[in-house]
Design a protein around this motif. Sequence first.
Motif, PDB file in Angstrom:
ATOM      1  N   ALA A 193       0.848  -1.211   0.000  1.00 26.10           N
ATOM      2  CA  ALA A 193       0.000   0.000   0.000  1.00 26.10           C
ATOM      3  C   ALA A 193       0.874   1.248   0.000  1.00 26.10           C
ATOM      4  O   ALA A 193       0.581   2.240  -0.686  1.00 26.10           O
ATOM      5  N   ILE A 194       1.977   1.197   0.773  1.00 23.03           N
ATOM      6  CA  ILE A 194       2.871   2.372   0.835  1.00 23.03           C
ATOM      7  C   ILE A 194       3.552   2.576  -0.520  1.00 23.03           C
ATOM      8  O   ILE A 194       3.665   3.702  -1.015  1.00 23.03           O
ATOM      9  N   LEU A 195       3.998   1.483  -1.138  1.00 17.24           N
ATOM     10  CA  LEU A 195       4.622   1.615  -2.466  1.00 17.24           C
ATOM     11  C   LEU A 195       3.645   2.254  -3.448  1.00 17.24           C
ATOM     12  O   LEU A 195       4.027   3.085  -4.270  1.00 17.24           O
ATOM     13  N   ASN A 196       2.373   1.869  -3.343  1.00 15.30           N
ATOM     14  CA  ASN A 196       1.361   2.480  -4.219  1.00 15.30           C
ATOM     15  C   ASN A 196       1.291   3.978  -4.012  1.00 15.30           C
ATOM     16  O   ASN A 196       1.274   4.760  -4.960  1.00 15.30           O
ATOM     17  N   ARG A 197       1.244   4.368  -2.743  1.00 15.58           N
ATOM     18  CA  ARG A 197       1.092   5.805  -2.450  1.00 15.58           C
ATOM     19  C   ARG A 197       2.328   6.581  -2.845  1.00 15.58           C
ATOM     20  O   ARG A 197       2.257   7.769  -3.160  1.00 15.58           O
ATOM     21  N   MET A 198       3.469   5.906  -2.799  1.00 12.39           N
ATOM     22  CA  MET A 198       4.708   6.620  -3.134  1.00 12.39           C
ATOM     23  C   MET A 198       4.711   7.093  -4.580  1.00 12.39           C
ATOM     24  O   MET A 198       5.359   8.078  -4.914  1.00 12.39           O
ATOM     25  N   CYS A 199       3.994   6.359  -5.442  1.00 11.74           N
ATOM     26  CA  CYS A 199       3.973   6.760  -6.858  1.00 11.74           C
ATOM     27  C   CYS A 199       3.307   8.124  -7.040  1.00 11.74           C
ATOM     28  O   CYS A 199       3.425   8.735  -8.102  1.00 11.74           O
ATOM     29  N   LEU A 200       2.612   8.601  -6.009  1.00 14.46           N
ATOM     30  CA  LEU A 200       2.009   9.930  -6.106  1.00 14.46           C
ATOM     31  C   LEU A 200       3.025  11.024  -5.782  1.00 14.46           C
ATOM     32  O   LEU A 200       2.794  12.190  -6.076  1.00 14.46           O
ATOM     33  N   LYS A 225      10.998   5.980 -11.792  1.00 16.54           N
ATOM     34  CA  LYS A 225      12.176   5.949 -10.909  1.00 16.54           C
ATOM     35  C   LYS A 225      12.003   4.905  -9.808  1.00 16.54           C
ATOM     36  O   LYS A 225      12.981   4.407  -9.256  1.00 16.54           O
ATOM     37  N   MET A 226      10.739   4.598  -9.487  1.00 16.11           N
ATOM     38  CA  MET A 226      10.473   3.535  -8.506  1.00 16.11           C
ATOM     39  C   MET A 226      10.879   2.185  -9.097  1.00 16.11           C
ATOM     40  O   MET A 226      11.343   1.289  -8.388  1.00 16.11           O
ATOM     41  N   PHE A 227      10.678   2.060 -10.400  1.00 13.08           N
ATOM     42  CA  PHE A 227      10.845   0.775 -11.079  1.00 13.08           C
ATOM     43  C   PHE A 227      12.207   0.121 -10.799  1.00 13.08           C
ATOM     44  O   PHE A 227      12.273  -1.032 -10.391  1.00 13.08           O
ATOM     45  N   PRO A 228      13.329   0.872 -10.970  1.00 14.03           N
ATOM     46  CA  PRO A 228      14.634   0.225 -10.726  1.00 14.03           C
ATOM     47  C   PRO A 228      14.809  -0.264  -9.290  1.00 14.03           C
ATOM     48  O   PRO A 228      15.407  -1.312  -9.054  1.00 14.03           O
ATOM     49  N   PHE A 229      14.255   0.495  -8.325  1.00 14.05           N
ATOM     50  CA  PHE A 229      14.383   0.065  -6.921  1.00 14.05           C
ATOM     51  C   PHE A 229      13.665  -1.271  -6.719  1.00 14.05           C
ATOM     52  O   PHE A 229      14.167  -2.165  -6.046  1.00 14.05           O
ATOM     53  N   ILE A 230      12.448  -1.372  -7.292  1.00 15.42           N
ATOM     54  CA  ILE A 230      11.668  -2.604  -7.101  1.00 15.42           C
ATOM     55  C   ILE A 230      12.324  -3.739  -7.892  1.00 15.42           C
ATOM     56  O   ILE A 230      12.376  -4.878  -7.441  1.00 15.42           O
ATOM     57  N   LEU A 289       2.828  -1.562 -11.821  1.00 17.34           N
ATOM     58  CA  LEU A 289       3.360  -0.295 -12.358  1.00 17.34           C
ATOM     59  C   LEU A 289       3.154  -0.234 -13.873  1.00 17.34           C
ATOM     60  O   LEU A 289       2.720   0.785 -14.409  1.00 17.34           O
ATOM     61  N   VAL A 290       3.479  -1.335 -14.554  1.00 17.61           N
ATOM     62  CA  VAL A 290       3.320  -1.334 -16.017  1.00 17.61           C
ATOM     63  C   VAL A 290       1.850  -1.165 -16.366  1.00 17.61           C
ATOM     64  O   VAL A 290       1.492  -0.418 -17.269  1.00 17.61           O
TER      65      VAL A 290
END
Length: 1491
Positions: free
Chosen positions: A770-777, A783-788, A810-811
């Motif tokens: 849920a936090i990862l989802n909110r971080m995209c905002l 930029k999140m993609f490489p970390f994941i 994400l995709v």
Amino acid sequence: GGPPKKGKPAAPGGVGSTGTKNKKGLETKEIVEPELSIEVCEEKASAVLPPTCIQLLDSSNWKERLACMEEFQKAVELMDRTEMPCQALVRMLAKKPGWKETNFQVMQMKLHIVALIAQKGNFSKTSAQIVLDGLVDKIGDVKCGNNAKEAMTAIAEACMLPWTAEQVMSMAFSQKNPKNQSETLNWLSNAIKEFGFSGLNVKAFISNVKTALAATNPAVRTAAITLLGVMYLYVGPSLRMFFEDEKPALLSQIDAEFEKMQGQSPPAPTRGISKHSTSGTDEGEDGDEPDDGSNDVVDLLPRTEISDKITSELVSKIGDKNWKIRKEGLDEVAGIINEAKFIQPNIGELPTALKGRLNDSNKILVQQTLNILQQLAVAMGPNIKQHVKNLGIPIITVLGDSKNNVRAAALATVSAWAEQTGMKEWLEGEDLSEELKKENPFLRQELLGWLAEKLPTLRSTPTDLILCVPHLYSCLEDRNGDVRKKAQDALPFFMMHLGYEKMAKATGKLKPTSKDQVLAMLEKAKANMPAKPAAPTKATSKPMGGSAPAKFQPASGPAEDSVSSSAEPKPDPKKAKAPGLSSKAKLDNLKQYIQMSAQGKKVPSKTSLKEDEDKSGPIFIVVPNGKEQRVKDEKGLKVLKWNFTTPRDEYIEQLKTQMSSCVAKWLQDEMFHSDFQHHNKALAVMVDHLESEKEGVIGCLDLILKWLTLRFFDTNTSVLMKALEYLKLLFTLLSEEEYHLTENEASSFIPYLVVKVGEPKDVIRKDVRAILNRMCLVYPASKMFPFIMEGTKSKNSKQRAECLEELGCLVESYGMNVCQPTPGKALKEIAVHIGDRDNAVRNAALNTIVTVYNVHGDQVFKLIGNLSEKDMSMLEERIKRSAKRPSAAPIKQVEEKPQRVQNISSNANMLRKGPAEDMSSKLNQARSMSGHPEAAQMVRREFQLDLDEIENDNGTVRCEMPELVQHKLDDIFEPVLIPEPKIRAVSPHFDDMHSNTASTINFIISQVASGDINTSIQALTQIDEVLRQEDKAEAMSGHIDQFLIATFMQLRLIYNTHMADEKLEKDEIIKLYSCIIGNMISLFQIESLAREASTGVLKDLMHGLITLMLDSRIEDLEEGQQVIRSVNLLVVKVLEKSDQTNILSALLVLLQDSLLATASSPKFSELVMKCLWRMVRLLPDTINSINLDRILLDIHIFMKVFPKEKLKQCKSEFPIRTLKTLLHTLCKLKGPKILDHLTMIDNKNESELEAHLCRMMKHSMDQTGSKSDKETEKGASRIDEKSSKAKVNDFLAEIFKKIGSKENTKEGLAELYEYKKKYSDADIEPFLKNSSQFFQSYVERGLRVIEMEREGKGRISTSTGISPQMEVTCVPTSTSTVSSIGNTNGEEVGPSVYLERLKILRQRCGLDNTKQDDRPPLTSLLSKPAVPTVASSTDMLHSKLSQLRESREQHQHSDLDSNQTHSSGTVTSSSSTANIDDLKKRLERIKSSRK
């Protein structure tokens, strides 16, 4: 029950000081009174007891015995201490029946009398031995047990607890009764609390407790563990060492008991000698007692002599040249200490040997030596003092090591020693100042940090501390910033002990410039100087194993503080080895506490007042440019980069230092406390202040996130859960504030969050996602993609699976652009996991690629690259399965889940989760459920995330959205075409945020998919405003896919949820539909934006719109028809304005899916085909803008999934007609060039496409291309194969059906010709006789024409001298579409070149090129081109010649018919002949010139 009550007040009452002294005197010379014979005892007893009493002692009547006891009690109560013959009286009580008394009332009184005698008389150990056995025997009795315990306690008071306890324990464990054993242990637990621990024989107890722990009876084991808990209060953690060999299950119970005791301090003794002492002696005795007790406990621990084991061989091993032998020696030492547990201070040559290893070149051995020294401190206890100078100071030297982990181990070792020794030994002499003098920045930092912790806890220090001051001053001016900082921190604590004057005086030897600077710092430190800690009061001090902190324990500390400081002589031995934080953090807390309560009891009100004031202010202080400065420091390598696998001390210290300027002191202390409960408090405070201190939170965000990463390394689940809750709130706030994470914040936080996604606990993983989802905002998804992606490389399979799933989300939500560095590289990395050994990881990888396939279509296969055959088959199977499943997930399954109301600030969460669930994983779940209903419970949790939110929403999600601009929506609902609303300026709200357009649009788009209808309408209205103004519309560029995904998500939500919700007003739904359709029409009127929609998204959009058109529930609504008409209009716009390649591709994939899906209605497929027909009609205008290669690839895949036979099995003939029409049109428009466009098809043999195109091209020219004998044979053999499989009649019927159909007439005739040639005796008469005369003559003419054409072609080819080998023909099985044709340069020439040449030849022959296609069907059997694909130029020329010859023959035979008129008008036979001759000559010339 009466008599005992009477006796109780007598126990403490009426005893004067003389009695006390008397007893004390007895005790000092005390001694066992001689044992008297039974006669003497009877004589003495009869002197003090009534005669009847003695006579009735052994009466057989219990009432008489009871009366006797009552008299006995009265007599004892009235006796004077000096006159009471204790031994004689207890002998009388023990006389038959003695302790075997059967009546419980008599027994109770007897036991009560024993207690009275022990309290009132001078009770000796001899008397005690007479009764104790009986008491132990009765202690487990239900009715008499309490009286027995009372008597034991009285004896313990008379004969001292240590002796009594030892006797009682040995008696209890020499018998077999478990009830007696457990009650004895319980009595002892209670007695220790009442009497204190002084003088008890720990060793003897431990052996008895071990026996009890091994007992089969659980009550005995429980009582033993309780006793250990009480002993732990007095002995401390060292007690555990004796039980480390126990089974793990038992050890965990013991640990749990110790844990319970950790927050408690031992009660002050209420019984024992001190109770009787007069007030005069009270203070003196009490004053001495704690220290005595303390020493007692230490002395009581059994210590082993190990000096004999420290042999010269062992010492020489430790000093050997070979590091492996040195290691062996150290291992032996560690083993010896471990085995002995507690040791005596004499350890022979060991100190010298270990000292040598502290500067060993091998750092691993240095660390091992430090661990041994920690063990040594615990094992030797306070006696380690004597080794401080020769072994302790060298440990401090190790603090200067360049390696962090070595320094951390050294610091932990020094702290472990200091806990046992106190600080006096360390500070005496010049040793410490000599260490500080060394100009090693690491040594100075660590040593000053250690002193800053220890000094504030001391009440006094040796005068030698002044020797350190000059070096402290040089540290204040050290070139290393960290050294200067540590020196400044330590300055107030030096001043606290030495005073300002001494410190100022010491500046005299400095240079003038330095002196001024130092004096300024001293002034500053003077203001912050804490007071010395108050002396401990007698009540709180307690016998602790010589632990230094016990002496310095502050008087008025809150419970936790006093416990944390005093219960710390040594942390758990397990922890002792790791360079732990605990003691350091505890001392930090202690330091802070001492500063706050410096005045002790003198001014409590002032202190507490100050404390309250401290907590009332803001918790985060806004420091201008503070964050920027920290980033600069990190870039300039002034501080450590936040990057570690586990956090080391220096990171924690650095963060503490950075926080000190911008976080309230009291909160910082909570945050860095060693106890997790304080972390929970800190998080609770941070949650409370989140809204009120937004600026402060954002200003310190980098530090807050770093601190939270430290919490991720805690093992306590409650802290982790609270931290994740806080993060959810934090990111919601940040997205509301439109904050964007900086690179520094992201890189120091996201990797650690990603690690937690692999937690074993389901609830934690869900929160992290849920936090990862909110971080995209607040941070771009790309930029999140490489970390994941980095997280997918973890060893933890759960983490790999969750990360892969998140990548799919994400995709799904943001399109292929998020794949970094490139989609190809990213997908290749993801595809690697298809072969993972863990099933969940494999599934996640497959689902992610299926998700990409849904967005991106077949190009996925190109991007993935080469996969092993097994992996590729798994992937293809998964894609096939995902295509088969129904479009909407089964509603039933949704209803099974309890609905959750989630309070989210933005539904981006849904937007992102939804598609991924719906498209990749959720329907896998639906599939598994439909296949195996019983397995429904087994569906992996990953495939169920948030379904209830998306599908079963029912509008219950309460979304706390930022205020959106309200708009009038009335004018959206005009009839059908949804006329344009009045043009309004874009709202100022939108303009304000335009500086941050992308994030604003992202945010608004995320709301389009909201479960709340009003939120969605508001968002759609805002987007509509933008789309309607040309100057603003380009802002949507780059967001089209995202917007369309949100839209079809909303369409799916309406279809599955809102329409089924009876509570919802249907007007609301109509209003929402109108907004969606209005928006779409606005969007698809802007061609540049419409063209941005990708294939996958268009496919889903068309799916949604067609589903809506077929929704019978809409038709029943009042304005439903209007909605459906609007959708019709929209579909036309989508077809016309989208990128033609993308929409054509999308429709083909959609048709394929709908034909595969069993649940799909025929009406759905029909509408998709109608869309395709419309596209075919548009083709003449759009053919040049289409990527034909990609379309042919899609058709190839379609034909691969649906071969001709399979298509014919369809109930409807529309699919096959649609496909042929499309191919026919493409051939017609592109001509022979179409064969140049099969480049994207890897294996052309997989489908019939190439063969089909070849056939079409063969007929598309006026005459069919020649076939060499070889091919005729091939064709015939193919027919032969078929006829062997099917009956001849069936086969002929199929051929005549083709001849009768408009499209396939030529193909049918050709097949019939080949059939007749192969089977010359075949009878086709039965098929012709039922048909009309016209049809019969048509067939005969057709066969004749084919015969002439083929024979003519054979003649020409031989006459012109072209060898058959040179002819290149279009064979369905051939792999290359166009081969090179005897070109002198060896270049390949496309068919189109020869078509041009043919046109020139036609013109020269006087034939009209333009009307080529209007030639009547029966002349050439080629009325309208069926499908383009042509062979070689020679074929075409031959075909042209034979055509001309045919026309000549027809003129000569006058076989003209109204339908057979040449389109070229009137061409006479003579001119035809001339033309043919002319053409032959020219052909010869062309041939010779090319040679």
